[in-house]
Design a protein around this motif. Structure first.
Motif, PDB file in Angstrom:
ATOM      1  N   GLY A 196     -21.816 -54.429  12.317  1.00 30.49           N
ATOM      2  CA  GLY A 196     -21.836 -53.366  13.309  1.00 30.49           C
ATOM      3  C   GLY A 196     -22.899 -52.350  12.961  1.00 30.49           C
ATOM      4  O   GLY A 196     -23.251 -52.165  11.798  1.00 30.49           O
ATOM      5  N   ASN A 197     -23.415 -51.674  13.983  1.00 26.57           N
ATOM      6  CA  ASN A 197     -24.434 -50.650  13.810  1.00 26.57           C
ATOM      7  C   ASN A 197     -23.731 -49.288  13.753  1.00 26.57           C
ATOM      8  O   ASN A 197     -23.132 -48.870  14.729  1.00 26.57           O
ATOM      9  CB  ASN A 197     -25.422 -50.726  14.971  1.00 26.57           C
ATOM     10  N   PHE A 198     -23.799 -48.602  12.611  1.00 28.75           N
ATOM     11  CA  PHE A 198     -23.065 -47.355  12.398  1.00 28.75           C
ATOM     12  C   PHE A 198     -23.945 -46.123  12.271  1.00 28.75           C
ATOM     13  O   PHE A 198     -23.437 -45.006  12.288  1.00 28.75           O
ATOM     14  CB  PHE A 198     -22.203 -47.459  11.125  1.00 28.75           C
ATOM     15  N   GLY A 199     -25.240 -46.292  12.068  1.00 29.05           N
ATOM     16  CA  GLY A 199     -26.112 -45.157  11.765  1.00 29.05           C
ATOM     17  C   GLY A 199     -26.614 -44.418  12.981  1.00 29.05           C
ATOM     18  O   GLY A 199     -26.416 -44.830  14.126  1.00 29.05           O
ATOM     19  N   GLY A 200     -27.293 -43.318  12.729  1.00 31.71           N
ATOM     20  CA  GLY A 200     -27.880 -42.512  13.781  1.00 31.71           C
ATOM     21  C   GLY A 200     -29.115 -43.140  14.406  1.00 31.71           C
ATOM     22  O   GLY A 200     -29.509 -42.782  15.506  1.00 31.71           O
ATOM     23  N   ARG A 201     -29.735 -44.081  13.706  1.00 32.09           N
ATOM     24  CA  ARG A 201     -30.875 -44.821  14.255  1.00 32.09           C
ATOM     25  C   ARG A 201     -30.373 -46.167  14.753  1.00 32.09           C
ATOM     26  O   ARG A 201     -29.803 -46.943  13.988  1.00 32.09           O
ATOM     27  CB  ARG A 201     -31.934 -45.089  13.176  1.00 32.09           C
ATOM     28  N   GLU A 202     -30.637 -46.451  15.999  1.00 31.76           N
ATOM     29  CA  GLU A 202     -30.220 -47.740  16.545  1.00 31.76           C
ATOM     30  C   GLU A 202     -31.220 -48.841  16.211  1.00 31.76           C
ATOM     31  O   GLU A 202     -30.902 -50.018  16.336  1.00 31.76           O
ATOM     32  CB  GLU A 202     -30.048 -47.648  18.059  1.00 31.76           C
ATOM     33  N   GLN A 203     -32.417 -48.466  15.797  1.00 34.16           N
ATOM     34  CA  GLN A 203     -33.469 -49.429  15.492  1.00 34.16           C
ATOM     35  C   GLN A 203     -34.171 -48.979  14.212  1.00 34.16           C
ATOM     36  O   GLN A 203     -34.526 -47.807  14.078  1.00 34.16           O
ATOM     37  CB  GLN A 203     -34.448 -49.453  16.670  1.00 34.16           C
ATOM     38  N   VAL A 217     -17.529 -42.488   9.083  1.00 32.25           N
ATOM     39  CA  VAL A 217     -18.216 -43.116  10.210  1.00 32.25           C
ATOM     40  C   VAL A 217     -18.828 -42.090  11.168  1.00 32.25           C
ATOM     41  O   VAL A 217     -19.979 -42.248  11.595  1.00 32.25           O
ATOM     42  CB  VAL A 217     -17.241 -44.058  10.962  1.00 32.25           C
ATOM     43  N   ASN A 218     -18.105 -41.054  11.524  1.00 28.79           N
ATOM     44  CA  ASN A 218     -18.622 -40.081  12.495  1.00 28.79           C
ATOM     45  C   ASN A 218     -19.818 -39.321  11.940  1.00 28.79           C
ATOM     46  O   ASN A 218     -20.801 -39.094  12.651  1.00 28.79           O
ATOM     47  CB  ASN A 218     -17.522 -39.113  12.931  1.00 28.79           C
ATOM     48  N   ALA A 219     -19.764 -38.929  10.677  1.00 32.74           N
ATOM     49  CA  ALA A 219     -20.887 -38.216  10.064  1.00 32.74           C
ATOM     50  C   ALA A 219     -22.112 -39.120   9.946  1.00 32.74           C
ATOM     51  O   ALA A 219     -23.243 -38.695  10.206  1.00 32.74           O
ATOM     52  CB  ALA A 219     -20.486 -37.665   8.703  1.00 32.74           C
ATOM     53  N   ILE A 220     -21.912 -40.372   9.562  1.00 33.91           N
ATOM     54  CA  ILE A 220     -23.033 -41.301   9.413  1.00 33.91           C
ATOM     55  C   ILE A 220     -23.687 -41.576  10.766  1.00 33.91           C
ATOM     56  O   ILE A 220     -24.907 -41.719  10.860  1.00 33.91           O
ATOM     57  CB  ILE A 220     -22.585 -42.593   8.699  1.00 33.91           C
ATOM     58  N   VAL A 256     -27.850 -47.720   9.719  1.00 33.78           N
ATOM     59  CA  VAL A 256     -26.786 -48.224   8.841  1.00 33.78           C
ATOM     60  C   VAL A 256     -26.085 -49.377   9.550  1.00 33.78           C
ATOM     61  O   VAL A 256     -25.557 -49.214  10.645  1.00 33.78           O
ATOM     62  CB  VAL A 256     -25.757 -47.131   8.481  1.00 33.78           C
ATOM     63  N   VAL A 257     -26.101 -50.524   8.902  1.00 39.35           N
ATOM     64  CA  VAL A 257     -25.433 -51.712   9.406  1.00 39.35           C
ATOM     65  C   VAL A 257     -24.455 -52.164   8.329  1.00 39.35           C
ATOM     66  O   VAL A 257     -24.817 -52.236   7.156  1.00 39.35           O
ATOM     67  CB  VAL A 257     -26.465 -52.825   9.713  1.00 39.35           C
TER      68      VAL A 257
END
Length: 163
Positions: A24-31, A99-102, A109-110
């Motif tokens: 799953g993709n968890f970070g603030g950057r989607e790419q 999770v929410n902060a990340i 973050v994956v």
């Protein structure tokens, strides 16, 4: 935002290996993407802490946590430190927490999932070794690219040609 991975797969089919779709993709950057730095540690994020404290511009940290779903290898403080030090992203064969902060951190973050329990700190693990998970071997110095379509690796830097 452009879907990067389908375009890379279309343009470089013989150079890329795609991870099995289990992350799953968890970070603030989607790419994100960059040169691979690897570490292998089971339920001990001491080496993660050490690496994110170093400059990471143009790099992606690949953490083989053995697929553990019992402890989180990354939390908000280490994610913030990684972002501050310029890391492009972190891929974890294991869990994260906070999770929410990340999700609000400028970092890709994956991970396999989330778990609220932190790891032990024993200082154990191996740095810059080949690690294999999700059907792919990650080698230090190779390249990783990720977006909402998945994650792939390549032995060389990939640049899309304009169509």
């Amino acid at each position: 935002m452009q879907d990067l991975l389908p375009d890379l797969c279309d343009q470089f089919p013989d150079l890329v290996q795609v991870l099995e779709p289990m992350f799953g993709n968890f970070g603030g950057r989607e790419q994100f993407g960059g040169e691979i730095v690897t570490l292998k540690a089971f339920e001990d994020n001491s080496l993660v802490r050490e690496q994110v404290a170093l400059p990471g511009k143009g790099k992606v940290l690949v953490v083989d946590g053995g697929g553990s779903m019992r402890r989180a290898m990354l939390g908000d403080m280490l994610a913030e430190k990684a972002a501050k030090n310029g890391w492009e992203g972190i891929v974890i064969n294991g869990c994260i927490r906070d999770v929410n902060a990340i999700a609000e951190t400028d970092l890709g973050v994956v991970a396999l999932g989330s778990h609220p329990m932190k790891t032990d700190k024993r200082g154990l693990g191996d740095l810059n070794v080949d690690v294999t998970f999700a059907g792919v071997t990650f080698r230090p110095g190779h390249y990783l690219y990720a977006d909402n379509n998945g994650v792939l690796v390549s032995p060389q830097l990939l640049t899309l040609n304009p169509s």
